[in-house]
Design an enzyme around this catalytic site. Structure first.
Site, short mmCIF file in Angstrom:
data_model
loop_
_atom_site.label_atom_id
_atom_site.label_comp_id
_atom_site.label_asym_id
_atom_site.label_seq_id
_atom_site.Cartn_x
_atom_site.Cartn_y
_atom_site.Cartn_z
N HIS A 82 59.10 70.49 15.23
CA HIS A 82 59.30 69.74 16.61
C HIS A 82 59.14 70.58 17.60
CE1 HIS A 82 59.80 65.77 18.86
NE2 HIS A 82 61.20 66.37 19.10
N ASP A 161 64.37 54.23 20.00
CA ASP A 161 64.84 55.56 20.79
C ASP A 161 63.51 55.51 22.54
OD1 ASP A 161 64.98 58.35 21.12
OD2 ASP A 161 62.58 58.52 21.46
N ARG A 168 68.11 56.65 29.44
CA ARG A 168 68.04 58.30 29.83
C ARG A 168 67.33 58.66 30.83
NH1 ARG A 168 67.36 60.94 24.66
NH2 ARG A 168 68.79 62.80 25.50
N SER A 183 67.82 60.97 19.31
CA SER A 183 66.91 60.93 19.35
C SER A 183 65.84 61.50 18.88
CB SER A 183 66.30 61.13 21.29
OG SER A 183 65.49 61.50 21.60
N LYS A 187 63.23 59.92 15.09
CA LYS A 187 61.48 59.54 15.02
C LYS A 187 61.67 60.52 13.94
CE LYS A 187 61.78 60.89 19.81
NZ LYS A 187 61.42 61.10 20.68
N1 URA Z 1 62.46 64.59 23.09
C1 URA Z 1 63.10 64.13 22.78
O1 URA Z 1 62.69 63.42 21.69
N2 URA Z 1 64.23 63.48 22.83
C2 URA Z 1 65.03 64.05 23.91
O2 URA Z 1 65.83 63.81 23.92
C3 URA Z 1 64.53 65.36 24.63
C4 URA Z 1 63.96 65.59 24.27
#
Ligand code: URA
Length: 440
Positions: A82, A161, A168, A183, A187
């Site tokens: 990621h 999220d 946010r 966040s 995931k």
């Molecule tokens: N990517 C994400 O999935 N969440 C964040 O808060 C910042 C970057």
């Protein structure tokens, strides 16, 4: 329990309990806690922070707010990677087939572009016909059959999220370690992989602007993974400059395929090699040195490129564009941006280059925008390069010529020049594992 009291508790710098955090996440996901109270809570977290334990509880509550993907029907080690988001960051398209062709299963759910940063799913959809939304069983069957599938996140993956992120985004609470860590990791935990390599971008084009903040974010995410029985490591990589030369969806697919055929820009090659080697090592394939050699061989032998084409074909994509990028639908218009002075490119504001590509149509300015896959930027001069007045800094591409003026203005603002060559940072600045931090 009352949300009012929990906001006040965090505002006053106190530590919340597991039950209190679960109450907040559950209530907000279901809609019993309104946006205005959640916004106040997020700002309190932004200002007061969270302990590692609070962040871990929040991550788990967010992961469990929707589907927890069960990858156990896939045999072998399942790996994921990621990136925290960057400009020109097409590494997944290279690393995923490299690692899968070395025998580690890639069952990956990726995201779309966010703000000035690009997303793998948008890039994959630049390949005509490519499906990024597959039924769960088809996804699992494909990984069992050929070892790799990359798809978009299903609608019900960590829905908490999705709602929190949207809030946010409009309440100035993005750049906060516990909020970003929960966040991303909610995931990743929900997506089910055993090994997760995080590419934490640092610099003026990243969400985290300094190395220390990036390391803190990486440490928080590695700790969350460790608490949840996943193997997680992070590389901190440079985002003071876009990665590679291509920014924009089909341009980036073409550049990734060039890399898989053994070419491509030096910076992209180095970062991809390190990411692939670290993910292979995390998956138990050998020492870092052995894994580097393995990754190199996967490219040199053509195995990784062949597997990448197989993946796109399995997902309905027209692979002729992967062999021959000129078969991509080309932008109807292009404009060269010429240097207006001689010297060196002292620095580039990478976020501005990302915004210029969005202005050309390569990303979305509103949720409803349709991406122009052919739009984007080819960079000829990056930070550290010598340049003569009148030389081409970049070519801008778009199907709508009315977009060029604004994009060129933004792009030009991104460049500063100097008489002397500048110092450029290393591409890989640090590595964070369960064992600690190594700075390079
Ligand atoms: N990517 C994400 O999935 N969440 C964040 O808060 C910042 C970057």
């Amino acid at each position: 329990m009352r949300m009012y009291d929990l906001i006040a508790k965090k505002r006053d710098g106190e530590t919340l309990t597991k039950e209190e955090i679960e109450f907040i996440i559950q209530g907000f996901t279901e809609g019993s806690i309104p946006d205005y109270q959640m916004s106040a809570f997020l700002m309190a977290v932004y200002l007061r922070g969270m302990t590692d334990q609070e962040t871990a509880w929040m991550t788990l509550a967010m992961a469990h707010s929707g589907d927890m993907v069960d990858l156990s029907p896939i045999q072998g080690v399942k790996a994921d990677k990621h990136s925290t988001g960057g400009v020109g960051d097409k590494t997944t398209l290279v690393i995923a087939p490299v690692v899968a062709s070395c025998g580690v299963k890639i069952a990956k759910m990726s995201g779309r572009g966010l703000g000035h940063t690009g997303g793998t799913v948008d890039k994959m959809e630049a390949v005509p016909g490519c499906q990024t939304s597959l039924p769960r069983q088809q996804f699992i069957d494909q990984v069992n059959r050929i070892g790799i599938s990359v798809i978009g996140q299903s609608g019900n993956l960590a829905p908490a999220d999705k709602k929190i992120y949207a809030l946010r985004d409009v309440t100035a609470t993005i750049g906060c370690v516990p909020l970003i860590a929960s966040s991303i990791m909610s995931k990743k935990l929900a997506a089910g992989a055993d090994c997760i390599l995080l590419d934490v971008k640092t610099g003026n084009g990243a969400f985290m602007k300094t190395l220390d903040d990036s390391i803190r974010l990486a440490q928080a995410m590695v700790a969350i993974g460790q608490h949840n029985g996943r193997k997680v490591a992070a590389l901190i990589t440079d985002m003071d400059t876009p990665l590679g030369s291509a920014v924009g969806n089909s341009l980036e697919v073409a550049e990734s395929m060039e890399m898989l055929r053994g070419g491509g820009p030096e910076d992209l090659r180095l970062v991809c090699r390190e990411l692939a080697a670290n993910l292979l090592q995390l998956a138990g394939k050998g020492s870092l040195e052995e894994c580097r050699a393995m990754a190199q061989d996967a490219i040199q032998s053509g195995r990784a490129f062949a597997l990448c084409k197989e993946m796109f074909a399995a997902q309905g994509g027209d692979t002729s564009v992967l062999d021959e990028p000129s078969r991509f639908a080309q932008a109807a218009h292009s404009r060269q941006v010429l240097a207006d002075q001689s010297g060196y490119v002292a620095a580039t504001d990478t976020e501005k280059i990302g915004i210029a590509s969005v202005e050309l149509g390569a990303g979305r300015q509103t949720k409803e925008d349709v991406i122009d896959f052919a739009a984007g930027i080819h960079l000829y001069k990056k930070a550290g390069d010598a340049v003569e007045k009148g030389e081409v800094l970049a070519t801008l591409y778009a199907n709508d010529p009315a977009r060029f003026d604004a994009a060129e203005k933004t792009f030009r603002q991104a460049y500063t020049f100097s008489a002397q060559p500048p110092q450029t940072p290393p591409l890989v600045l640090a590595r964070v594992t369960e064992d600690g931090v190594e700075r390079f």
